[in-house]
Design a protein around this motif. Structure first.
Motif, PDB file in Angstrom:
ATOM      1  N   GLY A  10      25.719  25.950  27.106  1.00  0.00           N
ATOM      2  CA  GLY A  10      25.619  24.851  26.161  1.00  0.00           C
ATOM      3  C   GLY A  10      24.938  25.249  24.861  1.00  0.00           C
ATOM      4  O   GLY A  10      24.831  26.433  24.533  1.00  0.00           O
ATOM      5  N   ARG A  11      24.456  24.248  24.145  1.00  0.00           N
ATOM      6  CA  ARG A  11      23.858  24.456  22.828  1.00  0.00           C
ATOM      7  C   ARG A  11      22.746  25.496  22.821  1.00  0.00           C
ATOM      8  O   ARG A  11      22.614  26.259  21.879  1.00  0.00           O
ATOM      9  CB  ARG A  11      23.324  23.126  22.290  1.00  0.00           C
ATOM     10  CG  ARG A  11      24.399  22.185  21.826  1.00  0.00           C
ATOM     11  CD  ARG A  11      23.790  20.905  21.244  1.00  0.00           C
ATOM     12  NE  ARG A  11      24.809  20.101  20.617  1.00  0.00           N
ATOM     13  CZ  ARG A  11      25.520  19.161  21.231  1.00  0.00           C
ATOM     14  NH1 ARG A  11      25.309  18.921  22.515  1.00  0.00           N
ATOM     15  NH2 ARG A  11      26.432  18.474  20.578  1.00  0.00           N
ATOM     16  N   MET A  12      21.943  25.515  23.866  1.00  0.00           N
ATOM     17  CA  MET A  12      20.818  26.456  23.884  1.00  0.00           C
ATOM     18  C   MET A  12      21.286  27.914  23.917  1.00  0.00           C
ATOM     19  O   MET A  12      20.529  28.821  23.615  1.00  0.00           O
ATOM     20  CB  MET A  12      19.888  26.168  25.060  1.00  0.00           C
ATOM     21  CG  MET A  12      20.503  26.436  26.415  1.00  0.00           C
ATOM     22  SD  MET A  12      19.405  25.963  27.754  1.00  0.00           S
ATOM     23  CE  MET A  12      18.786  27.548  28.230  1.00  0.00           C
ATOM     24  N   HIS A  13      22.550  28.126  24.240  1.00  0.00           N
ATOM     25  CA  HIS A  13      23.093  29.485  24.318  1.00  0.00           C
ATOM     26  C   HIS A  13      23.787  29.923  23.032  1.00  0.00           C
ATOM     27  O   HIS A  13      24.309  31.037  22.963  1.00  0.00           O
ATOM     28  CB  HIS A  13      24.067  29.592  25.490  1.00  0.00           C
ATOM     29  CG  HIS A  13      23.417  29.330  26.804  1.00  0.00           C
ATOM     30  ND1 HIS A  13      23.441  28.089  27.405  1.00  0.00           N
ATOM     31  CD2 HIS A  13      22.701  30.135  27.616  1.00  0.00           C
ATOM     32  CE1 HIS A  13      22.777  28.147  28.537  1.00  0.00           C
ATOM     33  NE2 HIS A  13      22.316  29.369  28.695  1.00  0.00           N
ATOM     34  N   LEU A  14      23.811  29.057  22.017  1.00  0.00           N
ATOM     35  CA  LEU A  14      24.529  29.389  20.784  1.00  0.00           C
ATOM     36  C   LEU A  14      24.053  30.689  20.130  1.00  0.00           C
ATOM     37  O   LEU A  14      24.886  31.461  19.646  1.00  0.00           O
ATOM     38  CB  LEU A  14      24.485  28.226  19.791  1.00  0.00           C
ATOM     39  CG  LEU A  14      25.436  27.079  20.133  1.00  0.00           C
ATOM     40  CD1 LEU A  14      25.221  25.901  19.191  1.00  0.00           C
ATOM     41  CD2 LEU A  14      26.881  27.530  20.103  1.00  0.00           C
ATOM     42  N   PRO A  15      22.753  30.987  20.081  1.00  0.00           N
ATOM     43  CA  PRO A  15      22.366  32.285  19.492  1.00  0.00           C
ATOM     44  C   PRO A  15      23.000  33.472  20.218  1.00  0.00           C
ATOM     45  O   PRO A  15      23.519  34.404  19.574  1.00  0.00           O
ATOM     46  CB  PRO A  15      20.836  32.294  19.620  1.00  0.00           C
ATOM     47  CG  PRO A  15      20.454  30.842  19.614  1.00  0.00           C
ATOM     48  CD  PRO A  15      21.571  30.161  20.381  1.00  0.00           C
ATOM     49  N   ALA A  16      23.020  33.459  21.542  1.00  0.00           N
ATOM     50  CA  ALA A  16      23.631  34.548  22.302  1.00  0.00           C
ATOM     51  C   ALA A  16      25.146  34.567  22.111  1.00  0.00           C
ATOM     52  O   ALA A  16      25.757  35.644  21.972  1.00  0.00           O
ATOM     53  CB  ALA A  16      23.280  34.426  23.787  1.00  0.00           C
ATOM     54  N   ASP A  48      30.233  21.838  17.367  1.00  0.00           N
ATOM     55  CA  ASP A  48      31.393  22.299  18.142  1.00  0.00           C
ATOM     56  C   ASP A  48      31.247  21.909  19.609  1.00  0.00           C
ATOM     57  O   ASP A  48      32.240  21.673  20.299  1.00  0.00           O
ATOM     58  CB  ASP A  48      31.555  23.820  18.048  1.00  0.00           C
ATOM     59  CG  ASP A  48      31.949  24.279  16.660  1.00  0.00           C
ATOM     60  OD1 ASP A  48      32.663  23.540  15.958  1.00  0.00           O
ATOM     61  OD2 ASP A  48      31.547  25.400  16.280  1.00  0.00           O
ATOM     62  N   MET A  49      30.020  21.852  20.059  1.00  0.00           N
ATOM     63  CA  MET A  49      29.758  21.555  21.467  1.00  0.00           C
ATOM     64  C   MET A  49      30.094  20.110  21.825  1.00  0.00           C
ATOM     65  O   MET A  49      30.167  19.768  22.999  1.00  0.00           O
ATOM     66  CB  MET A  49      28.295  21.851  21.810  1.00  0.00           C
ATOM     67  CG  MET A  49      27.865  23.275  21.472  1.00  0.00           C
ATOM     68  SD  MET A  49      28.850  24.517  22.288  1.00  0.00           S
ATOM     69  CE  MET A  49      28.265  24.325  23.930  1.00  0.00           C
ATOM     70  N   ASP A  50      30.324  19.267  20.823  1.00  0.00           N
ATOM     71  CA  ASP A  50      30.699  17.874  21.086  1.00  0.00           C
ATOM     72  C   ASP A  50      32.118  17.760  21.645  1.00  0.00           C
ATOM     73  O   ASP A  50      32.454  16.771  22.272  1.00  0.00           O
ATOM     74  CB  ASP A  50      30.593  17.034  19.807  1.00  0.00           C
ATOM     75  CG  ASP A  50      29.158  16.877  19.338  1.00  0.00           C
ATOM     76  OD1 ASP A  50      28.229  17.059  20.148  1.00  0.00           O
ATOM     77  OD2 ASP A  50      28.968  16.587  18.138  1.00  0.00           O
ATOM     78  N   GLU A  71      39.034  23.708  24.380  1.00  0.00           N
ATOM     79  CA  GLU A  71      39.137  22.337  23.882  1.00  0.00           C
ATOM     80  C   GLU A  71      40.569  21.860  24.025  1.00  0.00           C
ATOM     81  O   GLU A  71      41.490  22.661  24.200  1.00  0.00           O
ATOM     82  CB  GLU A  71      38.666  22.230  22.429  1.00  0.00           C
ATOM     83  CG  GLU A  71      39.553  22.919  21.420  1.00  0.00           C
ATOM     84  CD  GLU A  71      39.050  22.753  19.993  1.00  0.00           C
ATOM     85  OE1 GLU A  71      38.599  21.647  19.637  1.00  0.00           O
ATOM     86  OE2 GLU A  71      39.111  23.722  19.233  1.00  0.00           O
ATOM     87  N   GLU A  72      40.753  20.556  23.956  1.00  0.00           N
ATOM     88  CA  GLU A  72      42.104  20.010  24.050  1.00  0.00           C
ATOM     89  C   GLU A  72      42.915  20.453  22.841  1.00  0.00           C
ATOM     90  O   GLU A  72      42.430  20.416  21.708  1.00  0.00           O
ATOM     91  CB  GLU A  72      42.077  18.493  24.134  1.00  0.00           C
ATOM     92  CG  GLU A  72      43.433  17.936  24.434  1.00  0.00           C
ATOM     93  CD  GLU A  72      43.395  16.549  25.046  1.00  0.00           C
ATOM     94  OE1 GLU A  72      44.419  15.857  24.924  1.00  0.00           O
ATOM     95  OE2 GLU A  72      42.379  16.172  25.631  1.00  0.00           O
ATOM     96  N   ALA A  73      44.134  20.902  23.091  1.00  0.00           N
ATOM     97  CA  ALA A  73      45.013  21.372  22.017  1.00  0.00           C
ATOM     98  C   ALA A  73      45.692  20.198  21.324  1.00  0.00           C
ATOM     99  O   ALA A  73      45.924  19.149  21.934  1.00  0.00           O
ATOM    100  CB  ALA A  73      46.067  22.315  22.590  1.00  0.00           C
TER     101      ALA A  73
END
Length: 166
Positions: A10-16, A48-50, A71-73
């Motif tokens: 999730g969001r907390m992983h965005l830096p990685a 983007d995570m939304d 994500e849904e196409a």
């Protein structure tokens, strides 16, 4: 035995996640200018995570070594009627390419799509990744309009995915 496990991030992983994106873009066979211009658009943001799900390959030391964003196409981009899942991104640390991580991430994406009732998986690829998707059994889609993404691939669900065992 795999040296990594798959997990939802999730969001907390965005830096990685964005570090992996930076490493991948740096490995592309394009000019430095193109890399510099492309990188900001390739990075993932909190918003983007939304509307995306991120699945990652996590090494035994807890560090992420690859991920896929789903994500849904847009139905207008699909080669068949009905819902489809877009693999928005599939990135693996360049040093680990060829270790099966990308294949496993593709299989995870297809599995998620199947469980959610999608007809197939759409991929928009960069030029350097075309061979990977073709070898993985995805079908190349024609660019019918000038505005179509040039390297698009489709995996119809219910068909055997090479190397997936399904």
């Amino acid at each position: 035995m795999q040296a990594y496990k798959m997990r939802i991030v999730g969001r907390m992983h965005l830096p990685a996640i964005n570090t992996i994106v930076e490493q991948a873009v740096a490995s592309w066979d394009v000019t430095e200018r193109v890399k510099r211009l492309a990188l900001p658009g390739c990075k993932y943001r909190r918003e983007d995570m939304d509307h995306m799900w991120l699945m990652a390959a996590e090494a035994k030391d807890g560090k992420l070594c690859g991920f896929t964003a789903l994500e849904e196409a847009d139905g207008a981009e699909l080669p068949v009627p009905g819902p489809g899942l877009l693999i928005h991104g599939l990135y693996v640390q360049p040093a680990l390419m060829g270790a099966g991580i990308g294949t496993h991430l593709l299989q995870v994406g297809a599995g998620v799509a199947e469980k959610l009732g999608y007809n197939g998986v759409l991929v928009k690829s960069v030029r350097q990744s075309r061979r990977f998707f073709e070898r993985s059994g995805l079908v190349a889609l024609r660019a019918d309009k000038e505005t179509d993404y040039p390297y698009r691939y489709w995996l119809a669900l219910g068909e055997r995915c090479p190397r997936s065992g399904k």
